[in-house]
Design a protein around this motif. Structure first.
Motif, PDB file in Angstrom:
ATOM      1  N   PRO A 178       0.824  -1.225   0.000  1.00 12.86           N
ATOM      2  CA  PRO A 178       0.000   0.000   0.000  1.00 12.86           C
ATOM      3  C   PRO A 178       0.854   1.269   0.000  1.00 12.86           C
ATOM      4  N   VAL A 179       0.548   2.163  -0.913  1.00 12.20           N
ATOM      5  CA  VAL A 179       1.297   3.407  -1.038  1.00 12.20           C
ATOM      6  C   VAL A 179       1.249   4.202   0.266  1.00 12.20           C
ATOM      7  N   GLY A 180       0.112   4.166   0.925  1.00 14.50           N
ATOM      8  CA  GLY A 180      -0.036   4.923   2.158  1.00 14.50           C
ATOM      9  C   GLY A 180       0.835   4.446   3.290  1.00 14.50           C
ATOM     10  N   ASP A 181       1.371   3.216   3.168  1.00 15.38           N
ATOM     11  CA  ASP A 181       2.255   2.673   4.206  1.00 15.38           C
ATOM     12  C   ASP A 181       3.698   3.130   4.044  1.00 15.38           C
ATOM     13  N   PHE A 234       8.425   7.135   2.142  1.00 14.59           N
ATOM     14  CA  PHE A 234       9.476   7.699   1.285  1.00 14.59           C
ATOM     15  C   PHE A 234       8.912   8.110  -0.074  1.00 14.59           C
ATOM     16  N   THR A 235       9.370   9.245  -0.567  1.00 18.03           N
ATOM     17  CA  THR A 235       8.957   9.745  -1.879  1.00 18.03           C
ATOM     18  C   THR A 235      10.128   9.665  -2.847  1.00 18.03           C
ATOM     19  N   PRO A 289       1.233   5.993  -9.098  1.00 15.12           N
ATOM     20  CA  PRO A 289       2.171   5.742  -8.001  1.00 15.12           C
ATOM     21  C   PRO A 289       2.038   4.354  -7.381  1.00 15.12           C
ATOM     22  N   VAL A 290       3.188   3.739  -7.123  1.00 16.31           N
ATOM     23  CA  VAL A 290       3.307   2.490  -6.376  1.00 16.31           C
ATOM     24  C   VAL A 290       4.566   2.597  -5.525  1.00 16.31           C
ATOM     25  N   VAL A 291       4.773   1.635  -4.653  1.00 11.48           N
ATOM     26  CA  VAL A 291       6.040   1.563  -3.924  1.00 11.48           C
ATOM     27  C   VAL A 291       7.069   0.924  -4.847  1.00 11.48           C
ATOM     28  N   THR A 292       8.100   1.673  -5.191  1.00 12.07           N
ATOM     29  CA  THR A 292       9.111   1.199  -6.141  1.00 12.07           C
ATOM     30  C   THR A 292      10.431   0.894  -5.447  1.00 12.07           C
ATOM     31  N   HIS A 293      11.201   0.014  -6.078  1.00  9.20           N
ATOM     32  CA  HIS A 293      12.560  -0.264  -5.617  1.00  9.20           C
ATOM     33  C   HIS A 293      13.481   0.890  -5.978  1.00  9.20           C
ATOM     34  N   VAL A 304       7.763   5.922  -3.060  1.00 10.99           N
ATOM     35  CA  VAL A 304       6.586   6.012  -3.917  1.00 10.99           C
ATOM     36  C   VAL A 304       6.960   6.747  -5.199  1.00 10.99           C
ATOM     37  N   ALA A 305       6.709   6.104  -6.320  1.00  7.01           N
ATOM     38  CA  ALA A 305       7.012   6.671  -7.639  1.00  7.01           C
ATOM     39  C   ALA A 305       6.140   5.966  -8.666  1.00  7.01           C
ATOM     40  N   ASP A 306       6.217   6.419  -9.905  1.00 11.47           N
ATOM     41  CA  ASP A 306       5.500   5.740 -10.983  1.00 11.47           C
ATOM     42  C   ASP A 306       6.083   4.344 -11.181  1.00 11.47           C
ATOM     43  N   ARG A 307       5.214   3.373 -11.464  1.00  8.08           N
ATOM     44  CA  ARG A 307       5.677   1.992 -11.620  1.00  8.08           C
ATOM     45  C   ARG A 307       6.711   1.845 -12.737  1.00  8.08           C
TER      46      ARG A 307
END
Length: 271
Positions: free
Chosen positions: A135-138, A141-142, A192-196, A222-225
């Motif tokens: 979940p992005v809300g978790d 980091f941006t 947005p998703v949680v990215t590596h 969080v960034a674009d997939r």
């Protein structure tokens, strides 16, 4: 790429006393792949003890190592990553001691086992789906492209971009030309998703066709997939274009957003 190409034996580096005690009895080897300005050492050969990795750097690199430590501790609650064993930082220097993720890199396996490439690519796509499902809300980091563009501009202005290391498509370009080309692709619709942040073949470890974990997590956020899709897609092109297509299909992006793909490939040139 052989193991000898990836690392070389070396002497122990000077360490603060608390760290030196933790690594007594280990043999040292310096990693030669993807150090990004810092030093990465594999500590191995201690009877009854697991292999460890030590990252060390000064200045801006020390800040990057600190970023990675914080992200590893957060990401460990979601996907397998190195466990932080110790972290020390001064005003201008940082040391990060971590456990080793078991297995070989996806790059090593693709190179050594061409007959298993489809299976490997499927596992990489599956692990990325798992990461992007957090979940992005978790995520605290941006790392979106606005943030990374600002960092890229700082690196260009400081003369830190290695223009000799650009991909073939941009061979001979200047960093300023890449910057201008990126601007022409904006704006991009957010997804947005949680990215590596650096989802490359050297940063994913595998055993028996399954991903055992990821490393080099200093850009997690969080960034674009497409931040992750573009980097792995580009890596797979070194082996076979059909693997690029398979990866995107297995991930679930058979219809490719070419603008996002090209933007994130150019953005990665800045780092």
């Amino acid at each position: 790429m052989t193991d000898e190409d990836r690392e070389e034996a070396c002497n122990a580096i000077p360490l603060p006393a608390t760290l030196a005690t933790l690594v007594e009895g280990y043999a040292w080897a310096r990693d030669k792949v993807g150090e990004s300005g810092g030093a990465v050492h594999r500590l191995h050969g201690k009877r009854g003890a697991p292999d460890l990795f030590l990252k060390h750097g000064r200045g801006a690199v020390a800040g990057d190592i600190t970023d990675e430590m914080v992200r590893l501790r957060w990401l460990a609650g979601h996907v397998p990553v190195p466990e932080v064993q110790a972290f020390l930082a001064t005003q201008d220097e940082a040391w990060l001691l971590m456990t080793a993720v078991p297995g070989q890199t996806a790059y090593q396996l693709l190179e050594a086992h061409p007959e298993a490439r489809a299976e490997i690519v499927d596992a990489l796509a599956g692990f990325l789906q798992r990461l992007h499902a957090i979940p992005v809300g978790d995520c605290p980091f941006t790392s979106d492209h606005a943030y990374r563009l600002a960092r890229a501009r700082e690196r260009i202005d400081a003369g830190l971009v290695d223009e000799d290391d650009f991909d073939t498509e941009r061979e001979g370009w200047t960093a300023a030309q890449v910057w201008e080309a990126m601007q022409k692709l904006l704006p991009l619709p957010p997804d947005p998703v949680v990215t590596h942040g650096d989802y490359s073949l050297d940063n994913i470890l595998m055993i028996d066709g399954q991903v055992t974990g990821c490393i080099d997590a200093g850009r997690v956020g969080v960034a674009d997939r497409y931040q992750d899709l573009a980097i792995l897609w580009n890596c797979l092109g070194e082996f076979d274009a059909s693997l690029q297509t398979r990866f995107l299909e297995r991930y679930g992006s058979a219809v490719v957003n070419e603008r996002k793909l090209q933007f994130h490939l150019m953005l990665d040139e800045m780092f």
